[in-house]
Write a protein that holds these residues in place. Sequence first.
Motif, PDB file in Angstrom:
ATOM      1  N   PRO A   1     -61.758  26.391  23.440  1.00  0.00           N
ATOM      2  CA  PRO A   1     -63.163  26.429  23.035  1.00  0.00           C
ATOM      3  C   PRO A   1     -63.323  27.234  21.742  1.00  0.00           C
ATOM      4  O   PRO A   1     -62.749  28.307  21.604  1.00  0.00           O
ATOM      5  CB  PRO A   1     -63.867  27.121  24.206  1.00  0.00           C
ATOM      6  N   ARG A   2     -64.052  26.661  20.793  1.00  0.00           N
ATOM      7  CA  ARG A   2     -64.272  27.326  19.513  1.00  0.00           C
ATOM      8  C   ARG A   2     -65.766  27.338  19.210  1.00  0.00           C
ATOM      9  O   ARG A   2     -66.440  26.326  19.406  1.00  0.00           O
ATOM     10  CB  ARG A   2     -63.537  26.585  18.395  1.00  0.00           C
ATOM     11  N   PRO A   3     -66.277  28.432  18.688  1.00  0.00           N
ATOM     12  CA  PRO A   3     -67.708  28.515  18.368  1.00  0.00           C
ATOM     13  C   PRO A   3     -68.161  27.450  17.369  1.00  0.00           C
ATOM     14  O   PRO A   3     -69.287  26.994  17.408  1.00  0.00           O
ATOM     15  CB  PRO A   3     -67.886  29.905  17.779  1.00  0.00           C
ATOM     16  N   ASP A   4     -67.274  27.032  16.477  1.00  0.00           N
ATOM     17  CA  ASP A   4     -67.634  26.049  15.458  1.00  0.00           C
ATOM     18  C   ASP A   4     -67.482  24.602  15.939  1.00  0.00           C
ATOM     19  O   ASP A   4     -67.725  23.673  15.186  1.00  0.00           O
ATOM     20  CB  ASP A   4     -66.805  26.264  14.190  1.00  0.00           C
ATOM     21  N   SER A   5     -67.083  24.415  17.189  1.00  0.00           N
ATOM     22  CA  SER A   5     -66.873  23.071  17.732  1.00  0.00           C
ATOM     23  C   SER A   5     -67.533  22.948  19.096  1.00  0.00           C
ATOM     24  O   SER A   5     -66.918  23.239  20.119  1.00  0.00           O
ATOM     25  CB  SER A   5     -65.374  22.788  17.847  1.00  0.00           C
ATOM     26  N   PRO A   6     -68.793  22.511  19.155  1.00  0.00           N
ATOM     27  CA  PRO A   6     -69.472  22.420  20.446  1.00  0.00           C
ATOM     28  C   PRO A   6     -68.764  21.495  21.432  1.00  0.00           C
ATOM     29  O   PRO A   6     -68.771  21.749  22.634  1.00  0.00           O
ATOM     30  CB  PRO A   6     -70.866  21.906  20.105  1.00  0.00           C
TER      31      PRO A   6
ATOM     32  N   SER B   1     -65.660  21.186  21.901  1.00  0.00           N
ATOM     33  CA  SER B   1     -64.497  21.849  22.491  1.00  0.00           C
ATOM     34  C   SER B   1     -64.876  22.713  23.688  1.00  0.00           C
ATOM     35  O   SER B   1     -64.021  23.137  24.455  1.00  0.00           O
ATOM     36  CB  SER B   1     -63.800  22.718  21.445  1.00  0.00           C
ATOM     37  N   GLN B   2     -66.153  22.958  23.877  1.00  0.00           N
ATOM     38  CA  GLN B   2     -66.604  23.883  24.910  1.00  0.00           C
ATOM     39  C   GLN B   2     -66.904  23.217  26.249  1.00  0.00           C
ATOM     40  O   GLN B   2     -67.196  23.907  27.224  1.00  0.00           O
ATOM     41  CB  GLN B   2     -67.836  24.630  24.405  1.00  0.00           C
ATOM     42  N   ALA B   3     -66.862  21.892  26.308  1.00  0.00           N
ATOM     43  CA  ALA B   3     -67.314  21.198  27.521  1.00  0.00           C
ATOM     44  C   ALA B   3     -66.244  20.285  28.103  1.00  0.00           C
ATOM     45  O   ALA B   3     -65.322  19.845  27.423  1.00  0.00           O
ATOM     46  CB  ALA B   3     -68.555  20.373  27.209  1.00  0.00           C
ATOM     47  N   VAL B   4     -66.431  19.985  29.390  1.00  0.00           N
ATOM     48  CA  VAL B   4     -65.651  18.978  30.096  1.00  0.00           C
ATOM     49  C   VAL B   4     -66.653  18.022  30.731  1.00  0.00           C
ATOM     50  O   VAL B   4     -67.617  18.462  31.369  1.00  0.00           O
ATOM     51  CB  VAL B   4     -64.753  19.605  31.180  1.00  0.00           C
ATOM     52  N   GLY B   5     -66.441  16.734  30.541  1.00  0.00           N
ATOM     53  CA  GLY B   5     -67.284  15.720  31.154  1.00  0.00           C
ATOM     54  C   GLY B   5     -66.599  15.137  32.377  1.00  0.00           C
ATOM     55  O   GLY B   5     -65.405  14.836  32.346  1.00  0.00           O
ATOM     56  N   VAL B   6     -67.353  14.996  33.471  1.00  0.00           N
ATOM     57  CA  VAL B   6     -66.801  14.449  34.717  1.00  0.00           C
ATOM     58  C   VAL B   6     -67.683  13.283  35.155  1.00  0.00           C
ATOM     59  O   VAL B   6     -68.899  13.438  35.312  1.00  0.00           O
ATOM     60  CB  VAL B   6     -66.749  15.526  35.829  1.00  0.00           C
ATOM     61  N   ASP B   7     -67.081  12.127  35.345  1.00  0.00           N
ATOM     62  CA  ASP B   7     -67.795  10.951  35.821  1.00  0.00           C
ATOM     63  C   ASP B   7     -68.229  11.178  37.268  1.00  0.00           C
ATOM     64  O   ASP B   7     -67.562  11.908  38.015  1.00  0.00           O
ATOM     65  CB  ASP B   7     -66.877   9.735  35.715  1.00  0.00           C
TER      66      ASP B   7
ATOM     67  N   LEU C   1     -75.396  10.114  29.211  1.00  0.00           N
ATOM     68  CA  LEU C   1     -74.798  10.137  27.880  1.00  0.00           C
ATOM     69  C   LEU C   1     -73.371  10.666  27.963  1.00  0.00           C
ATOM     70  O   LEU C   1     -73.101  11.591  28.720  1.00  0.00           O
ATOM     71  CB  LEU C   1     -75.602  11.053  26.955  1.00  0.00           C
ATOM     72  N   LYS C   2     -72.498  10.102  27.184  1.00  0.00           N
ATOM     73  CA  LYS C   2     -71.139  10.628  27.101  1.00  0.00           C
ATOM     74  C   LYS C   2     -71.126  11.605  25.934  1.00  0.00           C
ATOM     75  O   LYS C   2     -70.984  11.225  24.780  1.00  0.00           O
ATOM     76  CB  LYS C   2     -70.135   9.509  26.905  1.00  0.00           C
ATOM     77  N   LEU C   3     -71.339  12.858  26.256  1.00  0.00           N
ATOM     78  CA  LEU C   3     -71.466  13.914  25.262  1.00  0.00           C
ATOM     79  C   LEU C   3     -70.098  14.321  24.727  1.00  0.00           C
ATOM     80  O   LEU C   3     -69.072  14.028  25.338  1.00  0.00           O
ATOM     81  CB  LEU C   3     -72.164  15.117  25.894  1.00  0.00           C
ATOM     82  N   GLY C   4     -70.099  15.055  23.627  1.00  0.00           N
ATOM     83  CA  GLY C   4     -68.857  15.576  23.090  1.00  0.00           C
ATOM     84  C   GLY C   4     -68.191  16.499  24.085  1.00  0.00           C
ATOM     85  O   GLY C   4     -68.859  17.321  24.708  1.00  0.00           O
ATOM     86  N   ALA C   5     -66.875  16.362  24.245  1.00  0.00           N
ATOM     87  CA  ALA C   5     -66.159  17.166  25.234  1.00  0.00           C
ATOM     88  C   ALA C   5     -64.694  17.315  24.856  1.00  0.00           C
ATOM     89  O   ALA C   5     -64.133  16.463  24.170  1.00  0.00           O
ATOM     90  CB  ALA C   5     -66.267  16.535  26.616  1.00  0.00           C
ATOM     91  N   ALA C   6     -64.100  18.390  25.335  1.00  0.00           N
ATOM     92  CA  ALA C   6     -62.665  18.603  25.150  1.00  0.00           C
ATOM     93  C   ALA C   6     -61.875  17.624  26.004  1.00  0.00           C
ATOM     94  O   ALA C   6     -60.764  17.235  25.656  1.00  0.00           O
ATOM     95  CB  ALA C   6     -62.293  20.035  25.513  1.00  0.00           C
ATOM     96  N   ALA C   7     -62.453  17.220  27.147  1.00  0.00           N
ATOM     97  CA  ALA C   7     -61.780  16.289  28.047  1.00  0.00           C
ATOM     98  C   ALA C   7     -62.815  15.578  28.908  1.00  0.00           C
ATOM     99  O   ALA C   7     -63.890  16.112  29.166  1.00  0.00           O
ATOM    100  CB  ALA C   7     -60.795  17.036  28.946  1.00  0.00           C
ATOM    101  N   TYR C   8     -62.463  14.365  29.327  1.00  0.00           N
ATOM    102  CA  TYR C   8     -63.278  13.583  30.249  1.00  0.00           C
ATOM    103  C   TYR C   8     -62.433  13.253  31.467  1.00  0.00           C
ATOM    104  O   TYR C   8     -61.254  12.934  31.334  1.00  0.00           O
ATOM    105  CB  TYR C   8     -63.725  12.262  29.622  1.00  0.00           C
TER     106      TYR C   8
END
Length: 145
Positions: free
Chosen positions: A8-13, A15-21, A108-115
Motif C-alpha cells: 500500500p502506498r499513499p500515492d496509489s489509492p 494499492s490500498q484495497a482488495v476487491g472480493v466478489d 463497481l470494480k474499483l481500483g485494487a491491489a488484488a481481486y
Amino acid sequence: MYRPVIAPRPDSPSSQAVGVDFDETLMAIDERGWMGGQVYGEPIPGAIEALRLLAQHRAVFVYTARHRRFHDAVAGWVTRHSGLVTRVNDDPDRAYWTEHGTVLVTNLKLGAAAYVCDKAVYFNGDWTATLATVTRAIGLTQVAV
C-alpha cells in the motif's frame, strides 16, 4: 513465475484495497439458483475468515453484479456472517475505496491491489495463453486470431 508484492502506498489509492466478489466467492448459491437476486446462501468455507483477515490489513470492497437495490441485502449478509461494518456505495463515480475498518458493497470494480473472484482469468502478459483459457471457459473450440 515472479509476482511482485503490491504494497500500500499513499500515492496509489488502488494499492490500498482488495476487491472480493460476492456470489460463489463469499456466498454459495445452491440448486435454487439466482432466485430473482435474493441473498440467501451460506458462506463458502473459509470465506469469512479470509474476509476478516484481509480487512485487518487493507481496505476491502465486496463487488457484485447484482442491481443496486440488492446491495443493502448483500451488506447485511456480510455484516451478519462476518461481524464487519459495511457500507453500500452511494457514489456511482467512485474509483477507489481506501477506508479501513468498513467493507464497501458496490457493483463497481474499483481500483485494487488484488481481486478475488470465481470467474477470473489471470493475465500474465501472454495473450495467446490467456485467450486459450478464456475461449475454453466460454465454450469456444476454434478461434482464429
